[in-house]
Write an enzyme that holds these catalytic residues in place. Sequence first.
Site, PDB file in Angstrom:
ATOM      1  N   ARG A 156       7.350   1.877   4.675  1.00  0.00           N
ATOM      2  CA  ARG A 156       8.468   1.645   3.737  1.00  0.00           C
ATOM      3  C   ARG A 156       8.636   2.830   2.791  1.00  0.00           C
ATOM      4  O   ARG A 156       9.726   3.402   2.671  1.00  0.00           O
ATOM      5  CB  ARG A 156       8.203   0.358   2.924  1.00  0.00           C
ATOM      6  CG  ARG A 156       8.356  -0.913   3.710  1.00  0.00           C
ATOM      7  CD  ARG A 156       7.851  -2.102   2.911  1.00  0.00           C
ATOM      8  NE  ARG A 156       6.415  -2.019   2.718  1.00  0.00           N
ATOM      9  CZ  ARG A 156       5.533  -2.911   3.193  1.00  0.00           C
ATOM     10  NH1 ARG A 156       5.950  -3.989   3.827  1.00  0.00           N
ATOM     11  NH2 ARG A 156       4.242  -2.762   2.998  1.00  0.00           N
ATOM     12  N   ILE A 157       7.544   3.210   2.101  1.00  0.00           N
ATOM     13  CA  ILE A 157       7.661   4.282   1.101  1.00  0.00           C
ATOM     14  C   ILE A 157       7.795   5.634   1.786  1.00  0.00           C
ATOM     15  O   ILE A 157       8.616   6.468   1.385  1.00  0.00           O
ATOM     16  CB  ILE A 157       6.470   4.264   0.118  1.00  0.00           C
ATOM     17  CG1 ILE A 157       6.370   2.898  -0.569  1.00  0.00           C
ATOM     18  CG2 ILE A 157       6.616   5.377  -0.912  1.00  0.00           C
ATOM     19  CD1 ILE A 157       5.117   2.706  -1.410  1.00  0.00           C
ATOM     20  N   SER A 176       1.215   8.776  12.134  1.00  0.00           N
ATOM     21  CA  SER A 176       0.736   7.409  11.897  1.00  0.00           C
ATOM     22  C   SER A 176       0.048   6.989  13.185  1.00  0.00           C
ATOM     23  O   SER A 176      -0.022   7.782  14.132  1.00  0.00           O
ATOM     24  CB  SER A 176       1.900   6.484  11.537  1.00  0.00           C
ATOM     25  OG  SER A 176       2.925   6.602  12.493  1.00  0.00           O
ATOM     26  N   ARG A 234      -3.682   6.513  -1.940  1.00  0.00           N
ATOM     27  CA  ARG A 234      -4.930   6.130  -2.579  1.00  0.00           C
ATOM     28  C   ARG A 234      -5.866   7.323  -2.514  1.00  0.00           C
ATOM     29  O   ARG A 234      -5.858   8.067  -1.526  1.00  0.00           O
ATOM     30  CB  ARG A 234      -5.593   4.947  -1.846  1.00  0.00           C
ATOM     31  CG  ARG A 234      -4.910   3.604  -2.039  1.00  0.00           C
ATOM     32  CD  ARG A 234      -5.139   3.037  -3.435  1.00  0.00           C
ATOM     33  NE  ARG A 234      -4.562   1.718  -3.596  1.00  0.00           N
ATOM     34  CZ  ARG A 234      -3.331   1.471  -4.061  1.00  0.00           C
ATOM     35  NH1 ARG A 234      -2.544   2.465  -4.438  1.00  0.00           N
ATOM     36  NH2 ARG A 234      -2.891   0.233  -4.182  1.00  0.00           N
ATOM     37  N   GLU A 263     -10.718   5.951  -9.899  1.00  0.00           N
ATOM     38  CA  GLU A 263      -9.827   5.848 -11.073  1.00  0.00           C
ATOM     39  C   GLU A 263     -10.423   4.920 -12.127  1.00  0.00           C
ATOM     40  O   GLU A 263     -11.038   3.919 -11.777  1.00  0.00           O
ATOM     41  CB  GLU A 263      -8.459   5.319 -10.631  1.00  0.00           C
ATOM     42  CG  GLU A 263      -7.768   6.276  -9.684  1.00  0.00           C
ATOM     43  CD  GLU A 263      -6.444   5.736  -9.132  1.00  0.00           C
ATOM     44  OE1 GLU A 263      -6.006   4.653  -9.558  1.00  0.00           O
ATOM     45  OE2 GLU A 263      -5.866   6.411  -8.288  1.00  0.00           O
ATOM     46  N   HIS A 281      -1.866   7.763 -11.850  1.00  0.00           N
ATOM     47  CA  HIS A 281      -1.421   6.648 -10.985  1.00  0.00           C
ATOM     48  C   HIS A 281      -0.176   5.957 -11.568  1.00  0.00           C
ATOM     49  O   HIS A 281      -0.228   4.794 -11.969  1.00  0.00           O
ATOM     50  CB  HIS A 281      -2.552   5.627 -10.785  1.00  0.00           C
ATOM     51  CG  HIS A 281      -2.344   4.738  -9.594  1.00  0.00           C
ATOM     52  ND1 HIS A 281      -3.394   4.223  -8.859  1.00  0.00           N
ATOM     53  CD2 HIS A 281      -1.223   4.251  -9.016  1.00  0.00           C
ATOM     54  CE1 HIS A 281      -2.918   3.462  -7.878  1.00  0.00           C
ATOM     55  NE2 HIS A 281      -1.595   3.449  -7.953  1.00  0.00           N
ATOM     56  N   VAL A 282       0.917   6.697 -11.597  1.00  0.00           N
ATOM     57  CA  VAL A 282       2.147   6.182 -12.223  1.00  0.00           C
ATOM     58  C   VAL A 282       3.280   5.984 -11.208  1.00  0.00           C
ATOM     59  O   VAL A 282       4.437   5.811 -11.590  1.00  0.00           O
ATOM     60  CB  VAL A 282       2.642   7.127 -13.351  1.00  0.00           C
ATOM     61  CG1 VAL A 282       1.677   7.117 -14.515  1.00  0.00           C
ATOM     62  CG2 VAL A 282       2.856   8.564 -12.841  1.00  0.00           C
ATOM     63  N   GLY A 283       2.943   5.972  -9.918  1.00  0.00           N
ATOM     64  CA  GLY A 283       3.984   5.899  -8.883  1.00  0.00           C
ATOM     65  C   GLY A 283       5.030   4.814  -9.116  1.00  0.00           C
ATOM     66  O   GLY A 283       6.234   5.056  -9.003  1.00  0.00           O
TER      67      GLY A 283
END
Length: 323
Positions: A156-157, A176, A234, A263, A281-283
């Site tokens: 999706r992303i 993938s 990640r 993190e 980690h602000v996606g």
Amino acid sequence: MSDFEILMTGPVMALIREGLEARFTVHKLHEIADKEAFFDSHRDRIRGMVGGSGHGKIDGALMQRFPNLGIVGNFGVGYDSVDAAWAGQNGIVVTNTPDVLTDEVADLALGLLIATIRRLPQADRYLRDGRWVKEGPFPLTASLREKKMGILGLGRIGSAIAQRAAAFGLNLSYHSRNPKADIPYRYYGDLVEMARDVDILMVIAPGGPGTKGIVSRAVMEALGPAGTLVNVARGTLVDEPAMVELLASGKLGAAGLDVFENEPHVPEALFGMENVVLLPHVGSGSHYTRNKMGQLVVDNIISFSEGKGPLTPVAETPWPIGR
Ligand code: NAP
Ligand code: 8YV
């Protein structure tokens, strides 16, 4: 008030807390001093659990303390902190928050890519430090023009990132486990081969044991001194010690990183490097998108508690699930 009791494994946004407290009795594990006593006294009462990355693991050992647990609502599309395989084998459904964050994270990925290639934070620091006045113009940077980008994880992303990157004129390919039908980008079954052929590696596949260290030393060496690594997936996907070493020696050109292995702790060696851009980690971290994600967590629990099933179960716990 429903007799459906919920256990939160860590602090959550007010929207989730208030949304659940309006209907259910909610317990906050992080505020409970004697956890063992709580596990015993609430053994049969807890029916739902809510957690997310950064709130510790929701593993079989925790879930099995509650024989009537039916649903785990994960705040985030990535649910690598939940043992979903164990949950599925034990009749517990796990939900995540797909789709509602896709565009936000894809926007951030492109922002981080441009910031890394054009060195935007470094240029900002240069100006603030008075160096424009003292030393003259900021040095010229690399460019996105005529560049090739390989995407690890065209889900999706990854697909939303590809759409944006195509509009920026990047030549795209992807890796993938399975090639996708009707995709105009080249598929690589071998990640090292893709890394060797591209200028930029964009990492956006799930975390967990299946992808641990997939961006290996060999992959980063193949990307090379002129290559840029962007990780918005990640931290566990990347061999972090090897990445730090290769960035320091110049064998990997640059990195834009939104995620890290441990993190919120980030390898200190990265702090002094001028060829990295670091984000905490602000996606998905806008009010708009976090509210959508939070509401989806609440809606999943409510729907399940009303016997209508979960809205967004993960692949390991397809609905209906048998105990
Ligand atoms: P998705 O739609 O499930 O896409 C995942 C993609 O990764 C698929 O194309 C899948 O294709 C591929 N993949 C899975 N396992 C693989 C493996 N072992 N090797 C190679 N490719 C693999 O997921 P999404 O919604 O795009 O989200 C992706 C991840 O982004 C999440 O799991 C999360 O960890 C991360 N994320 C980060 C932020 C942030 O704030 N930085 C925000 C949201 C999400 P195949 O099945 O064909 O392999
Ligand atoms: C969240 C994320 O910020 O959705 C994910 O997988 O990594 C982020 O959107 C995170 O899960 C919240 O802790």
